[in-house]
Structure formats: C-alpha cells, structure tokens
Design an enzyme around this catalytic site. Structure first.
Site, PDB file in Angstrom:
ATOM      1  N   ARG A  88      15.805  16.468  -2.232  1.00 24.32           N
ATOM      2  CA  ARG A  88      15.282  15.617  -3.282  1.00 24.32           C
ATOM      3  C   ARG A  88      16.292  15.494  -4.415  1.00 24.32           C
ATOM      4  NH1 ARG A  88       9.347  16.052  -4.690  1.00 24.32           N
ATOM      5  NH2 ARG A  88       9.433  17.985  -3.521  1.00 24.32           N
ATOM      6  N   SER A 108      18.818  26.348  -2.180  1.00 24.20           N
ATOM      7  CA  SER A 108      17.874  27.386  -1.751  1.00 24.20           C
ATOM      8  C   SER A 108      18.436  28.276  -0.651  1.00 24.20           C
ATOM      9  CB  SER A 108      16.581  26.731  -1.298  1.00 24.20           C
ATOM     10  OG  SER A 108      16.122  25.862  -2.299  1.00 24.20           O
ATOM     11  N   ASP A 129      16.051  28.328  -5.541  1.00 28.54           N
ATOM     12  CA  ASP A 129      14.718  27.730  -5.723  1.00 28.54           C
ATOM     13  C   ASP A 129      13.708  28.695  -6.342  1.00 28.54           C
ATOM     14  OD1 ASP A 129      14.744  29.219  -3.390  1.00 28.54           O
ATOM     15  OD2 ASP A 129      13.708  27.727  -2.159  1.00 28.54           O
TER      16      ASP A 129
HETATM   17  C1  G6P Z   1      10.153  23.825  -4.113  1.00 28.46           C
HETATM   18  C2  G6P Z   1      11.609  23.602  -4.360  1.00 28.46           C
HETATM   19  C3  G6P Z   1      12.430  23.588  -3.101  1.00 28.46           C
HETATM   20  C4  G6P Z   1      12.064  24.775  -2.310  1.00 28.46           C
HETATM   21  C5  G6P Z   1      10.669  24.603  -1.903  1.00 28.46           C
HETATM   22  C6  G6P Z   1      10.213  25.591  -0.897  1.00 28.46           C
HETATM   23  O1  G6P Z   1       9.511  22.630  -3.960  1.00 28.46           O
HETATM   24  O2  G6P Z   1      11.834  22.491  -5.140  1.00 28.46           O
HETATM   25  O3  G6P Z   1      13.779  23.572  -3.385  1.00 28.46           O
HETATM   26  O4  G6P Z   1      12.961  25.072  -1.307  1.00 28.46           O
HETATM   27  O5  G6P Z   1       9.824  24.648  -3.010  1.00 28.46           O
HETATM   28  O6  G6P Z   1       9.296  24.995  -0.151  1.00 28.46           O
HETATM   29  P1  G6P Z   1       9.458  24.424   1.333  1.00 28.46           P
HETATM   30  O7  G6P Z   1       8.138  24.697   1.880  1.00 28.46           O
HETATM   31  O8  G6P Z   1       9.766  22.994   1.191  1.00 28.46           O
HETATM   32  O9  G6P Z   1      10.532  25.212   1.979  1.00 28.46           O
HETATM   33  C1  BGC Z   2      16.963  31.680   1.319  1.00 28.13           C
HETATM   34  C2  BGC Z   2      16.597  31.853  -0.120  1.00 28.13           C
HETATM   35  C3  BGC Z   2      15.531  30.875  -0.506  1.00 28.13           C
HETATM   36  C4  BGC Z   2      14.377  30.948   0.424  1.00 28.13           C
HETATM   37  C5  BGC Z   2      13.271  29.985   0.094  1.00 28.13           C
HETATM   38  C6  BGC Z   2      15.730  31.687   2.187  1.00 28.13           C
HETATM   39  O1  BGC Z   2      16.072  31.404   3.493  1.00 28.13           O
HETATM   40  O2  BGC Z   2      17.833  32.693   1.742  1.00 28.13           O
HETATM   41  O3  BGC Z   2      17.717  31.700  -0.936  1.00 28.13           O
HETATM   42  O4  BGC Z   2      15.134  31.132  -1.813  1.00 28.13           O
HETATM   43  O5  BGC Z   2      14.799  30.727   1.736  1.00 28.13           O
HETATM   44  O6  BGC Z   2      13.655  28.661   0.166  1.00 28.13           O
END
Ligand code: G6P
Ligand code: BGC
Ligand code: G6P
Ligand code: BGC
Length: 904
Positions: free
Chosen positions: A524, A588, A642
């Site tokens: 995003r 992330s 994140d």
């Molecule tokens: C938030 C953050 C993302 C993050 C996500 C994790 O929305 O903005 O950067 O990685 O949460 O959630 P998801 O389920 O999308 O991995």
């Molecule tokens: C990453 C982290 C991240 C998490 C959630 C993991 O796989 O190593 O840095 O915060 O995922 O997105």
C-alpha cells in the site's frame, strides 16, 4: 430356455421376498406391540408385578428437569455407549445456553470390558487421573456425575446396584454391587486424588436433562444407539417402589428387556433368535436386540448367511468374512442405506470394503435386507414410544399432549431413515400426541464424538494446559533476555532489534508525508497529512498495488523497480510528482536499524524471497531505483517495522500504548524497553522501542517439544526452512495449510470423507486461513465448512463438517494460546521494569488473522488475562494500518534531520 431362467429368477425373488416379509410389521401388529409395551410399563411400576416384569421401570431419584438456575463446575464420566468419556462441565449462573464442556475420550479395551470388575474400575480411575492432569485440575476436588448406561437398581441419586451388564460389557463381580462404591474404592486404591461422587445417571436420563436445559417441554429421553432405552417423567403416585405421592420422578424404563417373558415371540424371527443365542446375554434384552445398533448388523449378517446357504446370494459361497461376528457394524448399515439402488457400484464398494465380493444384484439384495431390518427397528421403537406418550397423556388426564423427546445415540444420528420412520410410526400410533424430537447436543454427534476422540488423539499435542503456557512464557522471557544482553545477542534467536524510536507520538507532529507499506497481505502507498489547528487531525488517502509472485520471488532490483514505479504512479495521481515529500517506509521484515536509516535486511520472511537483498540496505536499493527513473524525487526519512507502525498508530489515540503486535500473514511484537537494559545501544536514560522479531522463537530448538509432525511438514515446504518456527505455528500464512495437512492425514487413515482424497485436497494452498475463519463462525460455520470442503471435491458428511470445524478450532486456539504466552512474557517484563505490583497498559494490534477470525481476539484476551492476572490490558485495534504510525515516525525523523542540518 429363456422362460426357465425367468422362472428360476422369479422363484428366487419370491424366496427372498418371503424371507424379508417376516420383518414387515402391519399397523395392527405395531398397535399390538404398543399395547403390550403399555402393559409391561404398568407391570414394572407396580410392586407386586415388578419382580416378574420384563420392563423394569427403575426409579432414578431425579425429581425434575433443569430450570436454568443451575450453576457450577462438574466432572462427569460417561460409560456404556460407543465411547467412554471424561468431561468437565461448567454451567454459568442463571442463564440457559451457558454450558461449556471439555472432554476426552478414552478407549476401553475388550479384555477390560470383559475382565474383572476391579480391572475395569481401575482403568476408569486411571483415565480420570490422566484427564485431571491434562486439565491441570488434580488438586481441585470437584463433584462428579457418573453417566452409567446400564440398568441399575437405585435407592438414591448416588446409589445404584448394577442389575446386569448389557451390550458389550461383561466384567465379573459387578452385577448386584453398587457401582458408586466400586468407583469410590478404585479411587481409594489409586490413592492419588479425591472426588465427590454425587450422582449416578442413566444415559437416557442424562440425555433428557441435557435437552430439557434447552427445551423445558422435554420430559422424555431416548437412546437409539449401541443399546436402546427410554426414560420419562412419571407421577410419583404411580411409582410404587418409592415412597411418596407428590410430584414426579424420572423413570428409567429399561425397555430393552421387553419380550423377556416371551410376549413378542410372534414377531421375533429365527434370525433374531440366532443373534440372541450368539450374544453375551442370551435370552435377555430381546427388544434391544431387535432395535439397537449393537445388533442390527448381526441380524443382517444372519440373513445374508441364510440366503447364501440357499444359493440366493454371493453365488452360494459363504466366505470367512461373512462368518465373522460383528463385521457388519451399524455404520455400514447406515452407509449402505444412504445410496439408492441404482448407485449399486457404491453399495458394492462398501461391501467390498467388508470383504464381500458381490454382483450388482447381490448389492441390491443386501440393501433390501438392511432396509427391512432397520425399518422394523425404527417401527418397534416408534410403537414403544407411542405407548409412553399415551401413558403420559393419560396420567395428566389430557385429550391432547404436546411433548418433546430428547434423543441421542449413533443409530438415530447416523442412519439415513431411522428417525423419519420412528417419527412417522409415533404419529400414526399416538394420534393424540404431538411429539417433537430434539437431538442432544452433548458431544455433538457420535461421528463427531468418535472423530473428536481421534482428533484429540492426533492433536493432543496442540492443546496446552496453562502450566505449559506458563512454561513457554518463561522460555520466551529467557529468549528476550538473551537478545538484549551484549554477550548473548550475537547468538540469540529472538533478535530484539533496537528501533531508535524513543516515544509514542506526543501530539506535536505535523506535515505532509508519504508512507510505503510493504510486507503484509497488501502493498500500500499512502499520503498522510497531519495538521494542527486547535487539535491534531490526520487525513489519509491510500492505494493498494499488486505485488505479483514473480516479482517478490525475482531479483531484488526488479522488486525495487516495481516499488519505485508504484510510488511514481501514486505521486502522479496525487499530483505531487514535483514535490519532494518525506517518505516513511513500513517494511515488515527483520532488519538492522542504524538510527532509523539505513536499514539492512537480515532475512526475508513470509512470501518474500527476492534475490540480492538480504544483507543490503533497503533504503539504498529503493533510492537507486527512484534515481534510475529520474521522473520524481523522494526523501526516505525512516524505515519502520509494521509492529512499530502499529504501536505508533495506536499510541496516537491512547498514550498508554507501549506494545505493538501483528497477527497477520506473519507475526511479531515490539514494546518499549528501558534503555539501560539494551546493551546494544549506548545510554541508560529513558526507553526505546524494541522489535522483538518473535517469529524466530524456536529456531534454535527451544520449541521442539511442542512442534508436531504437521509443523515440521509446513516448515519443510516453506520458502525459509528452519527459520521463523514460531511464526509458522501461529500466523495466517501457515494456518490454513496446517489444517489442510491434518485433513489429508485423517482422510488417508479413513477418519474423514470416507477416506476420499481429492487432488484439490492435496494441493498446497487450497485451504486458506480465511477458510478457517469462515468455518469457525458460530452460526453459519458448518454450512461454510460444507461449501469449502465441497469445493475441494470431498463430498463431506455432516460429521465430517463438525470434525473439520473441530480441527480448525484446535489449530487456531493453539495459535491464540501461543501468542498469549509470548505476549504474556512481554507484559510481565514491562511490569517488572516498572517495578509495580499491577500493570496497566495498552497493546496496539493489527493483522488479518486477528481481525478476521471470529473467535481469535476473544480467546487471546482471555488467555492473556489468565496468564498475567496482575495486569489490566487494553487491546486496541489499529484502525488505519501502520501507515499512520510510520508518518508519525517520519515527522519525528524529519524534525531531527532539520535540527541536525541547522546545527551544521
Ligand atoms: C498492517 C500494516 C501492514 C502489516 C499488516 C499485517 O495493516 O499496515 O504493514 O504487515 O498490518 O497484517 P497482514 O495480515 O496483512 O499481514
Ligand atoms: C517479520 C516481522 C513482521 C511480521 C509481521 C514477520 O515475518 O519478520 O518483521 O513484523 O512478520 O508482519
Ligand atoms: C450419549 C451418551 C452416552 C450414550 C450414547 C448412546 O452420547 O452420552 O452415554 O450411551 O449417547 O449412544 P451410542 O450410540 O454411543 O451407544
Ligand atoms: C442399557 C440401558 C441404556 C441403553 C442405551 C441398554 O443396554 O440397559 O441402561 O440406557 O443400553 O445405552
């Protein structure tokens, strides 16, 4: 010639029809059965006829059905049906529908069912002991209710002498003795724990009570399972064996004994006699032997042997299999009858699985035999039930009675036609009664219970007691300490990365920012405007861009070209291509931070695996890609994990927020640590946010004792074998896959989908975490399960759906429990750092699993509160992703940079 064959066929057909006709009961015959049953009910109740009555009408000392005010926590044993179970049942105050149960099924080996009484009860107590250990309840002396599905002469609610064993039980030295005493003695022999045995209950009574809890009109309990029996609420004045005339008492009819005084010999066939002769209790339980699951298959087998002997079946060949007692279980009867005759190949394959090699005609005849036997069973139960409801109606002096029957038992639940025929018969024979049947939810079905047993055996390792969770919590605390310590950090698995973020937003941030958000389920780009008129306000616009598989698995330069291209597109649309706005980059993944910038990627996780990026500064790579384009300029001010973005986003709304966690595609947490504890960073004053990277917990083998074969399989098939082992047990990227692997294994062992395995079921990724969420929805979950499994081509039965729901629950529950343990470790650390007896704090959370799964958040919160009782934790969902938080960090970074610039 042709006519000769036709004649022979016709005469064979007639022989078969004649045989099956002996199982057909006319309405008049059924009415006779009803009338005779009625006579026996009365005889059983009367003092002088009771000794010779075939239907014993045993008092139960249960005076009323539940009224909804019951409460408490109980232990229960359930012995005598298909499964032996130990349960804990919690009933909350004054509310219907607020019963919770945990149960475990234990096997009772044949040699124990038919060994000595002492062995049997020692075995039972051993199972209780195991269960108490499993539940962590060894020291809580709970009241125990004992469902004992055999006839007992009761003289009180907790006193019952076993009249005689029935069904498959025949342990010595029990008949005539008090079952409660025998259990108490066995507990004493073990000398390990103590229990209050408060009640002994027949399964019919248990079923009536369970159903009455939901429906107060329920005053009859019926079991049509391994055995057959009914209880109902009788007027005290009619029960001559018990003193007193006031009110009602539940009577356990033990109608299975009906016919023991030869009064239904006219409808018994030679096959019934053969089955009786070969049983453990010849001459006894004659009605049960015509109506219950333990015997119907045997009746069918006797008929098949006879028809074969007469050359009408299986080309006249009697195989060893056919001679084997018990091969024809009721569940096969149910399966065979589920298919219509034109699906004879299906019938045939069931018969083949029984070792019976049949022609198409044979299969159809076998199905007719099953139909005749089960139809008669349902009609006989219907006739018996008609006698009971009419008696209750007359007791109350009513012209018309409305009443509910609570039902349980494998035959009723699994057979495709039994319940319909039973109900039709009751309607026909008791026209003045409107009888409803409700299924006992207890255990949610035999198939489910049976499969639950197996699932629990399989997935035993996925359920954790609080004790285990506390142990995991302690292990994670040690890992945190290792990561923070200067000597131990280099070899620590949980990296505890300093982030250089020293506080949550203080309300003074402002400006116009761009945020990139890469690494979750969506890539995003956002524009975040923070203004400051009177009050701080945030305005955000965002767009999601695709990140195709070939790009995230391709070369690093291609990946960053793509990111730069999307950023260009976004700026174009925002008409800011000529500006140089500060950019915050939510990335992330685990990376090393040197004062926010640069950021060296340690290792890819989750779905990402672009080459040439690990060990590199991602800011540099992105800047290079932007420069290469030359159509816009960007100033990447800060890189933010994140978790940190989430903590900052939530910190914007709640000043107390000092932890950020993600339970999404991946999982991770950050929290505010005292600087003096962070050896990797100079300085002792104040705090700094630590990105724990807890996903790597276990990478050094610390979690081997709790990892299952399925976890290992997931790891082997992943992009990063051996890494992120904790993440692979809990996060959204892996959960659906875990469930799929379990289902495949269960199907392979014939425990699900009748052993069918489809190519879809075998395809990686076909079962997604969003499916787990859908299946665990409380109302439409089972319908969803059916849809999802049907799409996988497996034609699930209702029991399959229940079982799959159970598997999903175990897997997602484990995830929530494990996260509760690691989060619990962070919370206790925070509490210790603050040196206060109670911790009051806020945890910011984001991630698709946490947000989409219907039960996840509740389970997590509950377990955290249990594991860290000395805390008041507020869980705050990040409403706008981590972009907003990244902008806050960027604001702070650009201020710092400006100050720095002015300084020089
Ligand atoms: C938030 C953050 C993302 C993050 C996500 C994790 O929305 O903005 O950067 O990685 O949460 O959630 P998801 O389920 O999308 O991995
Ligand atoms: C990453 C982290 C991240 C998490 C959630 C993991 O796989 O190593 O840095 O915060 O995922 O997105
Ligand atoms: C319920 C009860 C069992 C009972 C069973 C009958 O589930 O809890 O105690 O014996 O129904 O069914 P089954 O078909 O297993 O004999
Ligand atoms: C027993 C009953 C029991 C029934 C159903 C019969 O064999 O005699 O007590 O209720 O089976 O389980």
């Amino acid at each position: 010639m042709v006519t000769a064959v036709a004649q022979r066929l016709a005469s064979q057909r007639k022989e078969i029809d004649d045989t099956l006709a002996t199982f057909t009961l006319s309405t008049t015959q059924l009415q006779e059965v009803k009338a005779k049953m009625r006579v026996e009910l009365e005889r059983g109740l009367k003092k002088d006829t009771h000794p010779t009555a075939s239907v014993k009408m045993l008092p139960t000392y249960v005076y009323r059905t539940p009224d909804g005010t019951e409460r408490g926590k109980y232990l229960a044993l359930d012995l005598g049906g298909t499964n032996f179970r130990v349960l804990v049942v919690k009933i909350r105050t004054g509310m219907r529908n607020s019963v919770r149960m945990y149960n475990k099924i234990y096997a009772i080996p044949l040699e124990i069912m038919q060994g000595t009484g002492e062995e049997l009860f020692d075995h039972i107590v051993q199972c209780i002991s195991d269960f108490l250990d499993y539940m962590g309840m060894k020291n809580t002396r709970l009241p125990l209710g004992f469902t004992f599905s055999f006839p007992c002469n009761q003289t009180g609610i907790d006193k019952g002498d076993l009249v005689s064993w029935t069904k498959g039980f025949k342990a010595t030295d029990c008949e005539g003795y008090d079952v409660v005493d025998m259990l108490r003695e066995a507990i004493k022999r073990r000398n390990e724990f103590d229990l209050d045995i408060v009640a002994i209950v027949n399964d019919t009574v248990g079923t009536m009570m369970t159903c009455a809890y939901e429906d107060p009109k329920c005053q009859i309990g019926l079991i049509a399972g391994t055995g057959s029996n009914v209880c109902y609420m009788e007027e005290m004045k009619n029960i001559e064996l018990v003193e007193g005339d006031e009110g009602q008492m539940c009577v356990n009819t033990e109608w299975g004994g009906f016919g023991e005084n030869d009064n239904i010999e006219d409808i018994r066939t030679r096959y019934d006699r053969e089955v009786d002769g070969g049983s453990l209790n010849p001459g006894k339980q004659r009605f049960e032997k015509m109506t219950s699951g333990m015997y119907l298959g045997e009746i069918v087998r006797q008929i098949l042997i006879d028809l074969t002997k007469r050359g009408l079946l299986f080309r006249g060949r009697i195989t060893e299999r056919l001679k084997t007692k018990g091969i024809f279980e009721t569940k096969f009867l149910s399966q065979i009858e589920r298919y219509s005759s034109h699906l004879w190949h299906k019938l045939r394959s069931i018969l083949q699985s029984l070792g019976l090699d049949s022609t198409c005609d044979d299969s159809i005849i076998v199905k007719e035999v099953c139909g005749a036997v089960s139809r008669r069973a349902a009609q006989l139960c219907g006739a018996g039930m008609a006698a009971i409801v009419d008696k209750i109606r007359e007791n109350r002096g009513l012209d018309h009675l409305e009443i509910t029957v609570g039902v349980d038992g494998t035959l009723y639940k699994l057979h495709p036609h039994f319940s319909t025929i039973l109900k039709d018969t009751v309607r026909e024979l008791a026209p003045n009664c409107k009888v409803d049947f409700i299924l006992s939810e207890d255990g949610s079905g035999k198939g489910a219970a049976l499969i639950t047993a197996v699932i629990d055996k399989y997935l035993y390792a996925m359920r954790f007691s609080d004790e285990t969770l506390r142990d995991i919590m302690a292990r994670f605390r040690r890992e945190m300490e290792n990561g923070l310590g200067g000597d131990t950090n280099p070899t620590a698995t949980v990296k505890m990365l300093p982030t250089f973020v020293r506080s949550i937003p203080d309300g003074s941030e402002k400006g116009d920012f761009i945020a990139l958000d890469l690494g979750g389920s969506n890539f995003r780009i956002l524009r975040v405007k923070v203004s400051h008129e009177k009050k701080q306000t945030v305005q955000m616009e965002s767009q999601i861009y695709e990140t195709p598989e070939d790009i995230i698995h391709g070369s690093g330069s291609r990946l960053f070209d793509h990111v730069a291209e999307c950023l260009g597109d976004f700026m174009e649309k925002q008409k800011i291509k000529d500006k140089k706005l500060p950019v915050g980059f939510t990335f992330s993944f685990p990376y090393l931070d040197f004062l926010l910038n640069p950021a060296v990627l340690l290792t890819w996780t989750k779905r990402f695996k672009a080459s040439g990026v690990e060990g590199m500064d991602v800011v540099k790579l992105l800047n290079k890609a932007i420069k290469k384009r030359g159509d816009y300029d960007a100033d990447i001010m800060a890189v933010v994990n994140d978790t940190v973005g989430t903590m900052m986003t939530c910190g914007f709304d709640d000043q107390r927020c000092e932890v950020g966690i993600i339970i999404g595609t991946g999982t991770n947490a950050c929290y505010m640590e005292e600087l003096r504890h962070i050896d990797m960073v100079e300085g002792d004053e104040g705090r700094m946010c630590i990105n724990t990277e807890w996903g790597a917990f276990g990478d050094d083998g610390t979690l081997e004792d709790i990892r299952t074969e399925f976890d290992r399989e997931i790891d082997r098939g992943s992009l990063n074998p051996g890494k992120q082992l904790f993440e692979k047990m809990v996060s959204g990227m892996y959960m659906g896959e875990l469930v799929r692997l379990i289902l495949v294994k269960m199907a392979k062992e014939g425990l699900l989908f009748e052993g069918r395995i489809t190519p879809e079921l075998l395809t990686k990724g076909k079962f997604e975490t969003k499916h787990v969420s859908a299946i665990e929805k409380s109302k439409e979950g089972l319908t969803k399960a059916k849809e999802i499994l049907t799409r996988l081509g497996v034609e699930p039965s209702e029991d399959d759906c229940i079982a799959v729901q159970h598997v999903c629950a175990i897997v997602s529950f484990r995830s929530a429990n494990l996260i509760a343990a690691t989060l619990g470790a962070i919370l206790t650390r925070l509490k210790d750092n603050k040196n206060s007896p109670r911790l009051r704090t806020t945890v910011g959370i984001d991630g698709s699993l946490y947000k989409m799964h219907p039960q996840y958040s509740r389970r997590l919160h509950k377990t955290v509160r249990r594991l860290v009782p000395e805390s008041d934790v507020r869980f705050l969902l990040s409403e706008s992703g981590s972009g907003k938080g990244a902008a806050m960090v960027t604001a702070w970074a650009s201020r710092l940079q400006n100050a720095f610039m002015h300084h020089v």
